[in-house]
Design an enzyme around this catalytic site. Structure first.
Site, PDB file in Angstrom:
ATOM      1  N   GLY A 146      25.141  24.861  45.219  1.00 10.93           N
ATOM      2  CA  GLY A 146      24.695  23.693  44.589  1.00 10.93           C
ATOM      3  C   GLY A 146      24.514  23.027  43.717  1.00 10.93           C
ATOM      4  O   GLY A 146      24.807  21.060  43.283  1.00 10.93           O
ATOM      5  N   ASN A 167      12.396  19.543  47.015  1.00 13.12           N
ATOM      6  CA  ASN A 167      12.548  21.451  46.059  1.00 13.12           C
ATOM      7  C   ASN A 167      10.867  21.942  45.971  1.00 13.12           C
ATOM      8  O   ASN A 167       9.756  22.463  45.914  1.00 13.12           O
ATOM      9  CB  ASN A 167      13.412  21.549  44.915  1.00 13.12           C
ATOM     10  CG  ASN A 167      13.147  20.523  44.559  1.00 13.12           C
ATOM     11  OD1 ASN A 167      13.811  19.786  43.810  1.00 13.12           O
ATOM     12  ND2 ASN A 167      13.182  21.695  42.397  1.00 13.12           N
ATOM     13  N   GLN A 217      18.094  22.332  49.754  1.00 17.70           N
ATOM     14  CA  GLN A 217      16.359  22.914  49.889  1.00 17.70           C
ATOM     15  C   GLN A 217      15.995  22.693  51.424  1.00 17.70           C
ATOM     16  O   GLN A 217      15.213  23.569  52.361  1.00 17.70           O
ATOM     17  CB  GLN A 217      15.227  22.154  49.200  1.00 17.70           C
ATOM     18  CG  GLN A 217      13.857  23.077  48.769  1.00 17.70           C
ATOM     19  CD  GLN A 217      13.927  24.400  48.476  1.00 17.70           C
ATOM     20  OE1 GLN A 217      13.631  25.192  49.001  1.00 17.70           O
ATOM     21  NE2 GLN A 217      14.352  24.530  47.609  1.00 17.70           N
ATOM     22  N   SER A 263      23.387  25.584  48.830  1.00 14.93           N
ATOM     23  CA  SER A 263      23.605  26.947  47.967  1.00 14.93           C
ATOM     24  C   SER A 263      23.455  27.894  49.292  1.00 14.93           C
ATOM     25  O   SER A 263      22.316  27.662  49.734  1.00 14.93           O
ATOM     26  CB  SER A 263      22.889  26.749  47.200  1.00 14.93           C
ATOM     27  OG  SER A 263      23.218  27.767  46.217  1.00 14.93           O
ATOM     28  N   HIS A 297      22.216  30.830  48.702  1.00 12.67           N
ATOM     29  CA  HIS A 297      20.893  32.193  47.993  1.00 12.67           C
ATOM     30  C   HIS A 297      19.843  30.611  48.275  1.00 12.67           C
ATOM     31  O   HIS A 297      17.996  32.219  48.272  1.00 12.67           O
ATOM     32  CB  HIS A 297      21.242  32.235  46.755  1.00 12.67           C
ATOM     33  CG  HIS A 297      20.074  30.973  46.013  1.00 12.67           C
ATOM     34  ND1 HIS A 297      19.604  30.596  45.040  1.00 12.67           N
ATOM     35  CD2 HIS A 297      21.260  29.953  45.335  1.00 12.67           C
ATOM     36  CE1 HIS A 297      18.628  30.205  44.276  1.00 12.67           C
ATOM     37  NE2 HIS A 297      20.304  29.591  44.151  1.00 12.67           N
ATOM     38  N   THR A 337      39.971  31.327  42.578  1.00 15.73           N
ATOM     39  CA  THR A 337      39.922  32.759  43.536  1.00 15.73           C
ATOM     40  C   THR A 337      38.831  33.060  44.209  1.00 15.73           C
ATOM     41  O   THR A 337      37.879  32.498  43.943  1.00 15.73           O
ATOM     42  CB  THR A 337      40.709  34.062  43.408  1.00 15.73           C
ATOM     43  OG1 THR A 337      41.662  34.029  42.031  1.00 15.73           O
ATOM     44  CG2 THR A 337      40.646  34.922  44.504  1.00 15.73           C
ATOM     45  N   CYS A 339      10.394  25.412  33.470  1.00 10.94           N
ATOM     46  CA  CYS A 339      10.508  26.137  32.194  1.00 10.94           C
ATOM     47  C   CYS A 339      11.812  26.642  32.105  1.00 10.94           C
ATOM     48  O   CYS A 339      12.837  27.481  33.601  1.00 10.94           O
ATOM     49  CB  CYS A 339       9.963  27.824  32.461  1.00 10.94           C
ATOM     50  SG  CYS A 339       9.395  28.498  31.448  1.00 10.94           S
TER      51      CYS A 339
END
Length: 382
Positions: free
Chosen positions: A72, A152, A182, A202, A204, A240, A328
């Site tokens: 992202g 998010n 998100q 993204s 993950h 790559t 944080c």
């Protein structure tokens, strides 16, 4: 509690077992460079092309409009910085919001240092920015609008289709980017119907691996590459290709598309159970943002009179992972810019908010156990 409960899926998600399986196989059998013309390279190229088609289908785009990235942040940076670079001669005004992810806000601040004029639309008390605000902010020298599709922290869903319609009919034309990192896992996206020119995703966040994502780039917008080097991604992103990660990402997208509607309904059921049970347990709370017009897997709770950082530590010791309304970094806790924008910097919610986000593996029993632990900890802290 004997077992741990993970409720921070908005930060990242564990990988689906099926994703781990296909990636493990790919790491053992598919090592060719997709740019090589021999059979090992052609095999990797086949997987790359197949994945690109799946990514495109998930947002109703064309395969040649998908640029594979590292995630992202790279997608956001490419969309914002390279659009500014390409269209600078037409104007130097950009519109965004004050509740974007840092991967959008920091490139904006960088562009300001280079002489660009950025308008930060203020979100309301529920975390929304309206299409009317965007329309009112447009100028003759506006070249880019970048507004996230789902927040998010509080989960607010932005009126992307309405904004896209306004920008499509604006004169001169304005490039429209949305950070969908998100929202991609839960919201239906049609880039043509919504008039989106650039869109960031993204892996993950949806049960895929970290370090992989894509940028949708409408085919008539030819952006320079952010990363310079080889001619991968038809000269749009050097480096790559990480074929095992791309294969894992593809599997995560396939699983996401397969049961999205049922999963969203389940998350909303769990969210309702969480809030109702906490109230029944006597917890004094307010929901930050709109409960009904929010992403199904996110709920931001203002737990009145409870310091969120202390609560987070106690929950962690009890084996429960949630997050606060703060960012944080390396041990330095800063107030949430999203909550500050919604309520003002002195509002008690800034330091008394926890974000609970649901995902793969979250059960009703998890919610019940969290309510018990959370209410007991709050009683001790009071």
């Amino acid at each position: 509690m004997e077992s741990t409960i993970y409720l921070d899926y908005a930060a990242t998600s564990p990988m689906y077992p099926e994703v781990i399986e296909v990636m493990s196989e790919a790491m053992q059998t598919t090592f060719g460079n997709a740019s090589s013309i021999h059979q090992f390279g052609r095999k990797s190229r086949g997987y790359l092309d197949e994945a690109r088609a799946i990514f495109a289908r998930s947002i109703h785009a064309k395969s040649n409009e998908i640029i594979i990235t590292s995630g992202g942040s790279e997608s956001d940076n490419t969309a914002i910085l390279k659009t500014a670079e390409k269209y600078e001669s037409l104007g130097k005004h950009i519109i965004t919001t004050n509740i974007e992810h840092e991967a959008v806000l920091k490139p904006m601040k960088y562009l300001e240092s280079k002489g660009f004029d950025v308008t930060y639309l203020p979100a309301d008390k529920d975390g929304f920015v309206s299409a009317e605000q965007v329309k009112a902010a447009l100028r003759n020298d506006t070249i880019l609008v970048s507004i996230m599709s789902g927040n998010n922290e509080v989960g607010s869903i932005m009126p992307i289709a309405e904004i896209g319609s306004i920008l499509k009919n604006s004169n001169p034309a304005v490039v429209f980017h949305t950070d969908a990192v998100q929202s991609y896992g839960s919201q239906d996206i049609d880039v043509d119907e919504m008039n989106i020119d650039l869109l960031s995703v993204s892996a993950h966040k949806i049960g895929g691996p970290k370090g992989i994502g894509f940028l949708y780039c409408r085919e008539n917008i030819k952006l320079p590459s952010l990363i310079l080097g080889g001619e991968q991604e038809t000269k749009r992103r050097a480096g790559t290709e990480n074929i095992p990660a791309i294969i894992g990402f593809q599997k995560a997208v396939e699983l996401m598309m397969k049961d999205k509607k049922q999963r969203n309904a389940y998350y909303r059921k769990l969210k309702e159970k969480l809030v109702n049970n906490l109230k029944q347990a006597g917890v004094d709370l307010e929901i930050n943002g709109s409960y009904d017009s929010s992403l199904p897997h996110i709920v931001s709770l203002h737990l009145k009179g409870i310091d969120a950082e202390r609560l987070l530590i106690h929950l962690d010791l009890a084996g429960i992972a949630v997050s606060t309304g703060s960012a944080c970094t390396a041990g330095n806790v800063d107030p949430s810019h999203v909550l500050s924008a919604m309520f003002g910097v002195d509002h008690p919610a800034i330091s008394e908010t926890v974000r609970i986000s649901l995902g793969l593996g979250t059960t009703e029993e998890d919610i019940e156990n969290v309510v018990i632990e959370l209410s007991n900890i709050i009683k001790r802290l009071k």
